[in-house]
Design an enzyme around this catalytic site. Structure first.
Site, PDB file in Angstrom:
ATOM      1  N   ASP A 228       0.764  -1.130   0.091  1.00 43.24           N
ATOM      2  CA  ASP A 228       0.058  -0.034   0.235  1.00 43.24           C
ATOM      3  C   ASP A 228       1.013   1.402  -0.116  1.00 43.24           C
ATOM      4  OD1 ASP A 228      -1.609  -2.440   1.421  1.00 43.24           O
ATOM      5  OD2 ASP A 228      -3.024  -0.647   0.457  1.00 43.24           O
TER       6      ASP A 228
HETATM    7  C1  LIG Z   1      -2.448  -4.243  -5.321  1.00 44.01           C
HETATM    8  S1  LIG Z   1      -3.421  -4.072  -3.728  1.00 44.01           S
HETATM    9  C2  LIG Z   1      -2.409  -3.607  -2.471  1.00 44.01           C
HETATM   10  C3  LIG Z   1      -2.970  -3.844  -1.024  1.00 44.01           C
HETATM   11  O1  LIG Z   1      -4.292  -3.289  -0.975  1.00 44.01           O
HETATM   12  C4  LIG Z   1      -4.948  -4.309  -0.124  1.00 44.01           C
HETATM   13  O2  LIG Z   1      -5.407  -3.497   1.210  1.00 44.01           O
HETATM   14  P1  LIG Z   1      -7.153  -3.260   1.115  1.00 44.01           P
HETATM   15  O3  LIG Z   1      -7.728  -4.783   0.748  1.00 44.01           O
HETATM   16  O4  LIG Z   1      -7.281  -2.898   2.418  1.00 44.01           O
HETATM   17  O5  LIG Z   1      -7.413  -2.303   0.383  1.00 44.01           O
HETATM   18  C5  LIG Z   1      -3.780  -5.164   0.538  1.00 44.01           C
HETATM   19  O6  LIG Z   1      -3.049  -4.550   1.675  1.00 44.01           O
HETATM   20  C6  LIG Z   1      -2.964  -5.140  -0.820  1.00 44.01           C
HETATM   21  O7  LIG Z   1      -1.658  -5.921  -0.668  1.00 44.01           O
END
Ligand SMILES: CSC[C@H]1O[C@H](OP(=O)(O)O)[C@H](O)[C@@H]1O
Length: 396
Positions: free
Chosen positions: A268
């Site tokens: 992220d």
């Molecule tokens: C390519 S997605 C990167 C990252 O986003 C996800 O978090 P969320 O589902 O809470 O938005 C997850 O940390 C992924 O690795």
């Protein structure tokens, strides 16, 4: 693209944009219901992100950008200045949706510059419509660029991991991943899951002396269950051999299976030194990989790299509603059988139970074996414990 692939791709399309119409796949209902939600305004976009109808660092940025593109496409601005001011105000609002993924803030900065440039460079001919059009064009380019970047990440990562497996004499290797980093988290193909997709797609063509991906393990990723719900859905859609495990089983799994050559995850926000914020549970996966002598690989587009942040110390970690832990959301099994998709909320913990619900954690660069971007694979210098990503990206 064969029919099966086309079918898989259409089922996994997180973002549908047909200027000026935007709709998103409601990921709170997956894998048991596939419904698209129309996004007409930046307020709709903000809600979709906060509620996690849409999620994933790249997808968050693109849905934010396109939600405003949809909104301003329906508006008549009295002047170029009014258009630019509206765009800046709405981008600042969208930036309040979720704090950790840097992609959103990267997009906000770039799109503000586009609006400002359209105002200044086109003056005095600039109009509200010309500023709005410049914005919509730029937002659309972000959608296309993300798919391009993810396919490049997939290629670089597949080649790197297959090479690492061959170095270890493992011709049929396995991988372990976490959360969801596929087509559902991006504009398409995915990052860490994009590498897995590229390995799988390339397996048929790979030469017999090469190493091939044999199986993928993935964690459920409590409490939103991106793994159990979304990654499982993507891997099954694409017939990629896979096995779901509890988050608590990953160390035992690594100890049990030496052919799991690497843990590969998304990101992220990656700081300039390589410290990486990713879904909660990533840090303990990195510790487990280190203990078991396996590579720990981060896959992310350069839009997830925050060169303005020297280390992971300053990364804001989103804390979400503790009830996401103390309750469980799902569909009634009987409803699945007869098609009546009844969503239920179950109280898993005592009503008064306290819960701490950070959505992300930070893995120190020291535990990161490689960072795969669309620009290539970055590894630390011998003896170094951190990266110089500005130098890797040619930004210094
Ligand atoms: C390519 S997605 C990167 C990252 O986003 C996800 O978090 P969320 O589902 O809470 O938005 C997850 O940390 C992924 O690795």
């Amino acid at each position: 693209m064969d029919h099966h692939q086309a079918t898989a791709d259409s089922k996994l399309q997180a973002i549908r944009w047909d200027r000026p119409r935007l709709s998103i796949l409601n990921q709170l209902l997956l894998p048991h219901a596939s419904e698209y939600v129309d996004i007409r305004t930046s307020a709709d976009g903000h809600h979709a992100i906060v509620s996690m109808q849409t999620r994933g660092a790249p997808a968050i940025a693109i849905v934010a950008a396109l939600s405003l593109a949809a909104e301003i496409s329906q508006q008549d601005f009295e002047s170029a200045q009014q258009a630019r001011d509206f765009i800046v105000d709405r981008l600042d609002y969208l930036a309040t949706s979720r704090p950790t993924a840097v992609n959103l803030f990267d997009a906000v900065t770039k799109l503000k510059a586009v609006a400002a440039s359209a105002l200044e460079c086109q003056s005095p001919a600039a109009t509200g419509a010309s500023v709005a059009l410049a914005y919509v064009d730029a937002a659309e380019q972000m959608l296309a660029a993300d798919v391009h970047d993810n396919r490049a990440i997939g290629g670089h990562g597949a080649q790197y991991i297959a090479g690492r497996a061959l170095e270890q004499g493992i011709g049929a290797f396995k991988l372990l991943t976490h959360c969801n980093t596929g087509a559902l988290a991006t504009a398409g193909h995915g990052t860490a899951l994009g590498i897995i997709r590229s390995l799988h797609q390339g397996a048929a063509a790979r030469d017999p002396s090469g190493a091939v991906l044999d199986h993928v393990y993935f964690g459920e990723t409590r409490p939103y269950n991106q793994g159990a719900r979304l990654t499982a859905y993507e891997l099954l859609c694409e017939d990629i051999p896979s096995t779901l495990v509890c988050d608590s089983a990953v160390s035992a799994l690594l100890r049990r299976d030496p052919t799991i050559v690497a843990v590969v995850v998304g990101a992220d926000r990656v700081a300039a030194n390589g410290d990486t914020a990713n879904k909660i549970g990533t840090y303990q996966l990195a510790i487990a990989a280190k203990y078991h002598g396996r590579d720990f690989i981060v896959a992310a587009p350069s839009t997830s790299i925050d060169l303005g942040l020297a280390s992971g110390e300053g990364i804001a970690i989103e804390e979400r509603d503790p009830r996401e832990i103390t309750r469980a959301e799902g569909f009634v099994l009987g409803g699945l059988e007869d098609g009546r998709m009844e969503r239920e909320t179950l109280c898993v913990a005592p009503r008064d139970a306290r819960a701490w619900n950070p959505s992300f954690d930070v893995t120190p660069a020291e535990l990161v074996s490689a960072i795969v971007t669309e620009k290539g694979v970055f590894v630390k210098n011998p003896g170094a414990t951190t990266y110089d990503l500005a130098k890797c990206l040619g930004e210094n």
